[in-house]
Design a protein around this motif. Structure first.
Motif, short mmCIF file in Angstrom:
data_model
loop_
_atom_site.label_atom_id
_atom_site.label_comp_id
_atom_site.label_asym_id
_atom_site.label_seq_id
_atom_site.Cartn_x
_atom_site.Cartn_y
_atom_site.Cartn_z
N ASN A 368 0.82 -1.23 0.00
CA ASN A 368 0.00 0.00 0.00
C ASN A 368 0.85 1.27 0.00
O ASN A 368 0.65 2.18 0.82
CB ASN A 368 -0.93 0.04 1.23
CG ASN A 368 -1.82 -1.18 1.29
OD1 ASN A 368 -2.27 -1.69 0.26
ND2 ASN A 368 -2.00 -1.67 2.49
N ASN A 369 1.78 1.29 -0.92
CA ASN A 369 2.66 2.47 -1.05
C ASN A 369 3.44 2.79 0.22
O ASN A 369 3.69 3.96 0.53
CB ASN A 369 1.86 3.72 -1.47
CG ASN A 369 1.47 3.65 -2.93
OD1 ASN A 369 1.87 2.72 -3.65
ND2 ASN A 369 0.70 4.62 -3.38
N VAL A 370 3.79 1.74 0.95
CA VAL A 370 4.65 1.94 2.12
C VAL A 370 5.80 0.94 2.03
O VAL A 370 5.57 -0.26 1.80
CB VAL A 370 3.89 1.72 3.45
CG1 VAL A 370 4.83 1.91 4.64
CG2 VAL A 370 2.72 2.68 3.57
N VAL A 371 7.03 1.46 2.18
CA VAL A 371 8.20 0.58 2.19
C VAL A 371 8.42 0.09 3.62
O VAL A 371 8.45 0.92 4.56
CB VAL A 371 9.45 1.36 1.71
CG1 VAL A 371 10.71 0.52 1.89
CG2 VAL A 371 9.29 1.81 0.27
N HIS A 372 8.51 -1.23 3.82
CA HIS A 372 8.78 -1.79 5.15
C HIS A 372 10.15 -2.46 5.08
O HIS A 372 10.37 -3.30 4.21
CB HIS A 372 7.77 -2.88 5.54
CG HIS A 372 6.35 -2.38 5.56
ND1 HIS A 372 5.67 -2.16 6.73
CD2 HIS A 372 5.49 -2.06 4.57
CE1 HIS A 372 4.46 -1.74 6.46
NE2 HIS A 372 4.31 -1.67 5.14
N ILE A 373 11.04 -2.12 6.01
CA ILE A 373 12.35 -2.82 6.07
C ILE A 373 12.62 -3.16 7.53
O ILE A 373 12.44 -2.32 8.42
CB ILE A 373 13.50 -1.94 5.52
CG1 ILE A 373 13.19 -1.46 4.09
CG2 ILE A 373 14.82 -2.69 5.57
CD1 ILE A 373 14.16 -0.43 3.53
N SER A 374 13.03 -4.42 7.77
CA SER A 374 13.39 -4.80 9.14
C SER A 374 14.83 -5.31 9.17
O SER A 374 15.30 -5.92 8.20
CB SER A 374 12.43 -5.86 9.68
OG SER A 374 12.58 -7.04 8.95
N VAL A 375 15.52 -5.01 10.30
CA VAL A 375 16.89 -5.50 10.49
C VAL A 375 16.91 -6.26 11.82
O VAL A 375 16.60 -5.68 12.87
CB VAL A 375 17.90 -4.32 10.54
CG1 VAL A 375 19.31 -4.85 10.78
CG2 VAL A 375 17.86 -3.50 9.25
N THR A 376 17.20 -7.56 11.76
CA THR A 376 17.17 -8.39 12.97
C THR A 376 18.56 -8.95 13.26
O THR A 376 19.26 -9.38 12.35
CB THR A 376 16.18 -9.57 12.78
OG1 THR A 376 14.92 -9.02 12.40
CG2 THR A 376 16.01 -10.38 14.05
N ASP A 377 18.93 -8.90 14.54
CA ASP A 377 20.20 -9.54 14.93
C ASP A 377 19.95 -10.48 16.10
O ASP A 377 18.89 -10.42 16.73
CB ASP A 377 21.24 -8.47 15.31
CG ASP A 377 20.83 -7.67 16.52
OD1 ASP A 377 20.78 -8.21 17.63
OD2 ASP A 377 20.54 -6.44 16.34
N LYS A 378 20.94 -11.35 16.35
CA LYS A 378 20.82 -12.26 17.50
C LYS A 378 21.90 -11.89 18.50
O LYS A 378 22.71 -12.70 18.92
CB LYS A 378 20.99 -13.71 17.02
CG LYS A 378 20.09 -14.06 15.85
CD LYS A 378 19.40 -15.37 16.07
CE LYS A 378 18.41 -15.67 14.96
NZ LYS A 378 17.15 -14.94 15.12
N GLY A 379 21.88 -10.57 18.85
CA GLY A 379 22.96 -10.01 19.66
C GLY A 379 22.61 -9.81 21.13
O GLY A 379 21.83 -10.55 21.71
N TYR A 380 23.20 -8.71 21.66
CA TYR A 380 23.12 -8.49 23.12
C TYR A 380 21.76 -7.96 23.59
O TYR A 380 21.46 -8.01 24.77
CB TYR A 380 24.22 -7.51 23.57
CG TYR A 380 25.57 -7.81 22.95
CD1 TYR A 380 26.03 -9.14 22.82
CD2 TYR A 380 26.39 -6.81 22.46
CE1 TYR A 380 27.26 -9.42 22.24
CE2 TYR A 380 27.62 -7.09 21.89
CZ TYR A 380 28.04 -8.40 21.77
OH TYR A 380 29.24 -8.68 21.20
N GLY A 381 20.98 -7.41 22.67
CA GLY A 381 19.67 -6.86 23.07
C GLY A 381 19.81 -5.58 23.89
O GLY A 381 20.91 -5.12 24.22
N ILE A 382 18.63 -5.01 24.24
CA ILE A 382 18.63 -3.74 24.99
C ILE A 382 17.86 -3.95 26.30
O ILE A 382 16.73 -4.47 26.26
CB ILE A 382 17.95 -2.62 24.17
CG1 ILE A 382 18.67 -2.47 22.82
CG2 ILE A 382 17.92 -1.30 24.91
CD1 ILE A 382 17.77 -2.02 21.70
#
Ligand SMILES: Nc1ncnc2c1ncn2[C@@H]1O[C@H](COP(=O)(O)OP(=O)(O)OP(=O)(O)O)[C@@H](O)[C@H]1O
Ligand SMILES: [Mg+2]
Length: 450
Positions: A368-382
């Motif tokens: 729907n005319n929206v760009v979705h980008i996700s970046v996932t890591d398996k790191g230390y977290g917050i």
């Protein structure tokens, strides 16, 4: 002529005492007592402060007390026998005669000239204001009238003064009312002016405090920059220094390998320094509105693949990016440079805050005319309690304090997204990893508009 006691006595016996009383006196009152009473009447006549004049037949003056003589300026000899009209100002004499005539038909006790200003006329012709009371009586068939005359010069003067004062008071009152009115409108006008000035003052105060706030924030950034820079720049600078010193020592030809290794170290350190400086610069530019959004039609997955290629060299040993495009749509309209900056920050965080050999998953889609980008890591977290502050400038979580960073990357990303009406969100679990998701809306013709 001076009235002696006998004269008064004879005259008074005839008319001053009431008939019954006279009878009673002649019959019952002893002569001595009567004499005393007559002396009293004589004293009243002589010492009265009112002028007393007796006229026969309403016209001829037959008796006048000293006060009357004094008032009109005559001697007794001159006044006795005068027409009463002589004591009236010349111009009023004719009218007085007629009134007197009228009065003689219905004589009764009354004040004279009711509601009129009466004047007496002195022997020398001068006039003075008077009040007159009239009392008619009869003796042995002759008609008399007794006139009580009061000089009201002072009272009139006082009344005149009073009138003047009343007039003055009225005028002053009117002046005060007018001044009051003027004053009120002046006060209203000044109040309006004051309100305007206060409003302008508060406006400029607001502007000033905004400017001060901005200045304060800027100062804070600068001082933060100085302390962060002095801390963060130390490591790459010492790397550069030590590598340069070592290169100096490797003078032999066969030591070219070592030289190149240190040259690479210097290059990496310089790149790191440049990145940090770029962060500061882009933040400045973003805040000043210098960076503009320049959208263009792109193929999303191709662009992301290119960015990943550029970013690969900075990944830790064994780390690798797994990229998937999840929708059929490929074309979108975004600013490639800004998208690159955003992904650089997110992927470099994913790499920096996870161990070697760990995967980084990048996914994209267009819906729907929206760009979705996700970046996932398996790191230390917050840590959960620190998550609310993640986009605050210079914020760095406690669990990564031993890893280099300025705490500016995410703040810049957020500002870039605001520029594009986009959004950023994240989920993170301590020691498990994090996922950052961005959404950038676009619409057709956007390119032309911008
Ligand atoms: N993928 C991630 N995993 C764990 N923590 C993260 C991640 N991304 C960000 N953080 C936390 O958020 C903080 C802020 O990140 P941000 O990118 O703004 O600054 P930085 O990485 O510390 O420094 P730099 O300005 O060099 O990017 C980090 O210091 C870190 O504590
Ligand atoms: Mg970062």
């Amino acid at each position: 002529m001076k009235y002696d006691l006998n004269h008064i006595l004879n005259f008074t016996c005839c008319f001053i005492l009431p008939n019954d009383f006279k009878k009673m006196n002649s019959i019952f009152v002893p002569k001595k007592r009567m004499l005393n009473e007559l002396k009293l009447v004589e004293a009243i006549f002589y010492y009265s402060t009112e002028g007393i004049i007796v006229c026969k037949n309403y016209s001829e003056i037959v008796m006048a007390n000293p006060r009357a003589l004094q008032l009109f300026g005559y001697s007794a000899e001159e006044m006795i026998g005068l027409e009463i009209d002589t004591l009236v100002p010349y111009e009023k004499r004719e009218e007085h005669k007629q009134l007197r005539e009228k009065y003689s038909h219905h004589p009764h006790a009354r004040p004279m000239g009711k509601n009129m200003e009466l004047f007496g006329c002195r022997k020398d012709g001068t006039k003075f204001p008077i009040e007159v009371g009239l009392s008619p009586f009869e003796i042995n068939g002759s008609k008399y009238v007794i006139c009580f005359i009061i000089d009201v010069t002072e009272r009139r003067q006082a009344q005149e003064k009073l009138k003047e004062y009343a007039e003055l008071l009225k005028r002053k009152n009117e002046e005060i009312l007018y001044l009051n009115h003027v004053l009120e409108s002046k006060v209203k006008e000044r109040t309006r002016e004051l309100a305007r000035v206060i409003y302008e003052l508060s406006q400029s105060k607001n502007e000033l405090s905004q400017a001060l706030e901005k200045e304060k924030a800027l100062n804070e950034i600068k001082s933060r920059f100085v302390s962060t820079a002095s801390h963060e720049f130390r490591t790459p600078l010492s790397t550069i220094l030590s590598s340069a010193s070592l290169i100096q020592r490797y003078t032999k030809t066969e030591e070219q390998d070592k030289r190149e290794r240190h040259i690479q170290k210097i290059k990496n350190a310089v790149t790191h320094l440049t990145e940090m400086l770029n962060d500061f610069l882009s933040l400045d530019k973003l805040e000043e509105g210098i960076i503009r959004y320049k959208p263009e039609v792109i193929n999303l997955s191709d662009t992301i693949k290119q960015i990943i290629e550029e970013i690969n060299p900075i990944l830790k040993k064994g780390q690798h990016i797994i990229y998937k495009h999840l929708s059929n749509h490929q074309e979108c309209i975004v600013d490639t440079q800004i998208l690159k900056n955003i992904l650089f920050n997110l992927i470099s965080n994913a790499s920096k805050y996870s161990d070697e050999d760990m995967p980084i998953i990048v996914e994209s889609k267009i819906e729907n005319n929206v760009v979705h980008i996700s970046v996932t890591d398996k790191g230390y977290g917050i840590p959960e309690e620190e998550q609310p502050f993640l986009f605050t400038r210079f914020f760095r979580a406690n669990n990564v304090s031993n890893i280099q960073g300025t705490g500016l990357g995410l703040n810049i990303v957020k500002k870039y997204l605001e520029l594009m009406n986009g959004q950023i969100s994240f989920t993170s679990k301590l020691n498990e990893g994090s996922t950052f998701v961005i959404q950038i809306p676009f619409h057709k013709n956007q390119q032309q508009e911008n």
